[in-house]
Design a protein around this motif. Structure first.
Motif, PDB file in Angstrom:
ATOM      1  N   LEU A  14      12.026 -22.901  19.332  1.00 18.64           N
ATOM      2  CA  LEU A  14      11.689 -24.151  20.249  1.00 18.64           C
ATOM      3  C   LEU A  14      12.383 -25.373  19.205  1.00 18.64           C
ATOM      4  O   LEU A  14      12.759 -26.333  19.998  1.00 18.64           O
ATOM      5  N   ALA A  15      12.442 -25.063  18.097  1.00 16.72           N
ATOM      6  CA  ALA A  15      12.790 -26.431  17.116  1.00 16.72           C
ATOM      7  C   ALA A  15      14.325 -26.472  17.569  1.00 16.72           C
ATOM      8  O   ALA A  15      15.024 -27.651  17.814  1.00 16.72           O
ATOM      9  N   GLY A  16      15.161 -25.432  17.728  1.00 16.22           N
ATOM     10  CA  GLY A  16      16.533 -25.488  18.183  1.00 16.22           C
ATOM     11  C   GLY A  16      16.701 -26.123  19.419  1.00 16.22           C
ATOM     12  O   GLY A  16      17.733 -26.851  19.699  1.00 16.22           O
ATOM     13  N   LEU A  17      15.797 -25.527  20.354  1.00 16.64           N
ATOM     14  CA  LEU A  17      16.206 -26.153  21.866  1.00 16.64           C
ATOM     15  C   LEU A  17      15.722 -27.754  21.666  1.00 16.64           C
ATOM     16  O   LEU A  17      16.550 -28.440  22.369  1.00 16.64           O
ATOM     17  N   THR A  18      14.834 -28.185  21.252  1.00 16.19           N
ATOM     18  CA  THR A  18      14.448 -29.498  21.003  1.00 16.19           C
ATOM     19  C   THR A  18      15.608 -30.361  20.356  1.00 16.19           C
ATOM     20  O   THR A  18      15.906 -31.356  20.669  1.00 16.19           O
ATOM     21  N   ALA A  19      16.104 -29.753  19.277  1.00 17.19           N
ATOM     22  CA  ALA A  19      17.259 -30.399  18.697  1.00 17.19           C
ATOM     23  C   ALA A  19      18.361 -30.570  19.513  1.00 17.19           C
ATOM     24  O   ALA A  19      19.192 -31.614  19.430  1.00 17.19           O
ATOM     25  N   GLU A 243      19.160  -4.965  28.691  1.00 18.11           N
ATOM     26  CA  GLU A 243      19.610  -6.440  28.916  1.00 18.11           C
ATOM     27  C   GLU A 243      18.699  -7.246  29.711  1.00 18.11           C
ATOM     28  O   GLU A 243      18.216  -8.212  29.299  1.00 18.11           O
ATOM     29  N   TYR A 244      18.371  -6.529  30.841  1.00 13.39           N
ATOM     30  CA  TYR A 244      17.424  -7.370  31.809  1.00 13.39           C
ATOM     31  C   TYR A 244      16.059  -7.794  30.746  1.00 13.39           C
ATOM     32  O   TYR A 244      15.664  -8.805  30.766  1.00 13.39           O
ATOM     33  N   GLY A 245      15.604  -6.774  30.042  1.00 12.24           N
ATOM     34  CA  GLY A 245      14.338  -7.105  28.962  1.00 12.24           C
ATOM     35  C   GLY A 245      14.623  -8.253  28.099  1.00 12.24           C
ATOM     36  O   GLY A 245      13.748  -9.054  27.912  1.00 12.24           O
ATOM     37  N   ALA A 246      15.890  -8.195  27.811  1.00 16.32           N
ATOM     38  CA  ALA A 246      16.029  -9.371  26.652  1.00 16.32           C
ATOM     39  C   ALA A 246      16.136 -10.650  27.173  1.00 16.32           C
ATOM     40  O   ALA A 246      15.537 -11.692  26.966  1.00 16.32           O
ATOM     41  N   TYR A 247      16.955 -10.615  28.485  1.00 17.24           N
ATOM     42  CA  TYR A 247      16.742 -12.122  28.964  1.00 17.24           C
ATOM     43  C   TYR A 247      15.581 -12.454  29.735  1.00 17.24           C
ATOM     44  O   TYR A 247      15.194 -13.606  29.609  1.00 17.24           O
ATOM     45  N   TRP A 248      15.005 -11.490  30.548  1.00 20.27           N
ATOM     46  CA  TRP A 248      13.836 -11.939  31.170  1.00 20.27           C
ATOM     47  C   TRP A 248      12.756 -12.047  30.275  1.00 20.27           C
ATOM     48  O   TRP A 248      11.759 -13.178  30.364  1.00 20.27           O
ATOM     49  N   GLY A 249      12.539 -11.452  29.007  1.00 19.13           N
ATOM     50  CA  GLY A 249      11.514 -11.660  28.065  1.00 19.13           C
ATOM     51  C   GLY A 249      11.630 -13.141  27.465  1.00 19.13           C
ATOM     52  O   GLY A 249      10.662 -13.835  27.213  1.00 19.13           O
ATOM     53  N   TRP A 250      12.991 -13.389  27.304  1.00 22.49           N
ATOM     54  CA  TRP A 250      13.212 -14.930  26.667  1.00 22.49           C
ATOM     55  C   TRP A 250      12.693 -15.820  27.818  1.00 22.49           C
ATOM     56  O   TRP A 250      12.135 -16.822  27.323  1.00 22.49           O
ATOM     57  N   ALA A 251      13.457 -15.784  29.033  1.00 19.19           N
ATOM     58  CA  ALA A 251      13.311 -16.777  29.795  1.00 19.19           C
ATOM     59  C   ALA A 251      11.662 -16.984  30.171  1.00 19.19           C
ATOM     60  O   ALA A 251      11.263 -18.184  30.537  1.00 19.19           O
ATOM     61  N   SER A 252      11.044 -15.717  30.354  1.00 17.29           N
ATOM     62  CA  SER A 252       9.658 -15.963  31.005  1.00 17.29           C
ATOM     63  C   SER A 252       8.689 -16.105  29.765  1.00 17.29           C
ATOM     64  O   SER A 252       7.752 -17.033  29.919  1.00 17.29           O
ATOM     65  N   SER A 253       8.953 -15.840  28.471  1.00 18.83           N
ATOM     66  CA  SER A 253       8.112 -16.324  27.410  1.00 18.83           C
ATOM     67  C   SER A 253       8.297 -17.609  26.888  1.00 18.83           C
ATOM     68  O   SER A 253       7.202 -18.177  26.825  1.00 18.83           O
ATOM     69  N   ILE A 254       9.597 -18.144  27.205  1.00 19.95           N
ATOM     70  CA  ILE A 254       9.736 -19.540  26.731  1.00 19.95           C
ATOM     71  C   ILE A 254       8.994 -20.489  27.586  1.00 19.95           C
ATOM     72  O   ILE A 254       7.986 -21.438  27.559  1.00 19.95           O
ATOM     73  N   ALA A 255       9.215 -20.194  28.951  1.00 19.61           N
ATOM     74  CA  ALA A 255       8.690 -20.986  30.037  1.00 19.61           C
ATOM     75  C   ALA A 255       6.970 -20.948  30.002  1.00 19.61           C
ATOM     76  O   ALA A 255       6.343 -22.051  30.266  1.00 19.61           O
ATOM     77  N   SER A 256       6.445 -19.893  29.365  1.00 23.35           N
ATOM     78  CA  SER A 256       5.065 -19.539  29.231  1.00 23.35           C
ATOM     79  C   SER A 256       4.412 -20.592  28.181  1.00 23.35           C
ATOM     80  O   SER A 256       3.002 -20.771  28.356  1.00 23.35           O
ATOM     81  N   ILE A 257       5.116 -20.972  27.235  1.00 20.31           N
ATOM     82  CA  ILE A 257       4.677 -21.711  26.049  1.00 20.31           C
ATOM     83  C   ILE A 257       5.191 -22.952  25.790  1.00 20.31           C
ATOM     84  O   ILE A 257       4.510 -23.627  25.074  1.00 20.31           O
ATOM     85  N   CYS A 258       5.678 -23.646  26.888  1.00 16.92           N
ATOM     86  CA  CYS A 258       6.236 -25.083  26.897  1.00 16.92           C
ATOM     87  C   CYS A 258       5.221 -25.925  27.195  1.00 16.92           C
ATOM     88  O   CYS A 258       4.176 -25.696  27.780  1.00 16.92           O
TER      89      CYS A 258
END
Length: 258
Positions: A14-19, A243-258
């Motif tokens: 999250l720090a990297g994204l914000t940076a 692959e799907y698990g990696a990408y969907w896991g990232w996209a859905s988890s980040i969206a859920s904690i923003c």
């Protein structure tokens, strides 16, 4: 991974994204200070290779070079779930054989060379960039790949300054001589992976490393069924599901904690 390490990894992400967002012009940046993917899910763009078109999975049309919906292609499942969850539209500009240079002026196909410029209109909230495998196969100078790769990211940001950008390090494919490759291998996949990682750090963007999900194609202890096609360069149905698990896991988890 220990629980404390997992929390640290999320904090750093999250720090990297914000940076990354902190460097964009204020006139177009998200004033909430959050990554674009936290504040909107209307559009997603994918810039990639045959790893992202459905190639090698059940139902992919012979002779095709562009994305096609297949039952187990990771981009198909990713697209369907994004649409189901948020009504997201996905613009998949992956092209079989594509390199980073193909998404720059002078690239080989109009659908790739126009991809970043078209983002000025589509304004994607999330841009997934999965490149480098074809540079490895033809043994392109890793430094030149890194320069091209960085320019692609710069062009994405020029079109959508506050876009959330997710880079990918592909699983460790096995080099083999092809009609477009040199006679011998000079560079390892880890060299290109290192360039992708350093670019993610330098640009302040997110990264998924598929080597953490899928064993190397040359591994002597591959699971059964293997996630790789017999060419040891492309992932099959099972590999695409990982692959799907990696990408969907990232996209859905980040969206859920923003």
């Amino acid at each position: 991974m220990k629980l404390r390490a997992k929390y640290a990894a999320v904090t750093l992400l999250l720090a990297g994204l914000t940076a990354g967002i902190g460097t964009v012009p204020s006139a177009q940046a998200d004033t909430s200070g959050k990554p674009a993917w936290c504040t909107g899910h209307a559009n997603v763009s994918i810039l990639g290779t045959s790893a992202d078109t459905g190639y090698g999975t059940t139902g992919y049309p012979a002779g095709r070079e562009l994305p096609a919906p297949t039952p187990y292609g990771w981009t198909t499942k990713f697209t369907n779930d994004l649409h189901s969850e948020w009504g997201t539209k996905v613009d998949n500009r992956a092209h079989n054989g594509a390199m980073a240079s193909d998404f720059l002026p002078g690239g080989r196909w109009s659908d790739t060379t126009s991809a970043t410029a078209d983002m000025a209109g589509s304004q994607p909230d999330l841009v997934v960039i999965d490149l480098g495998g074809n540079e490895f196969l033809i043994q392109k100078d890793p430094a030149q790949f890194a320069a091209d790769f960085a320019k692609v990211i710069d062009n994405v940001r020029a079109a959508r300054p506050d876009a959330t950008i997710l880079l990918s390090i592909y699983a460790e494919l096995k080099w083999a001589k092809t009609p477009s490759s040199p006679a011998t291998q000079t560079h390892t996949w880890s060299e290109y992976a290192a360039k992708i990682h350093s670019t993610a750090v330098d640009k302040g963007v997110a990264l998924v490393d598929l080597r953490q999900y899928i064993p190397p194609a040359a591994s002597a202890t591959l699971p059964s069924p293997s996630p790789w096609l017999s060419d040891n360069m492309h992932l099959n149905d099972a590999g695409n599901l990982a692959e799907y698990g990696a990408y969907w896991g990232w996209a859905s988890s980040i969206a859920s904690i923003c």
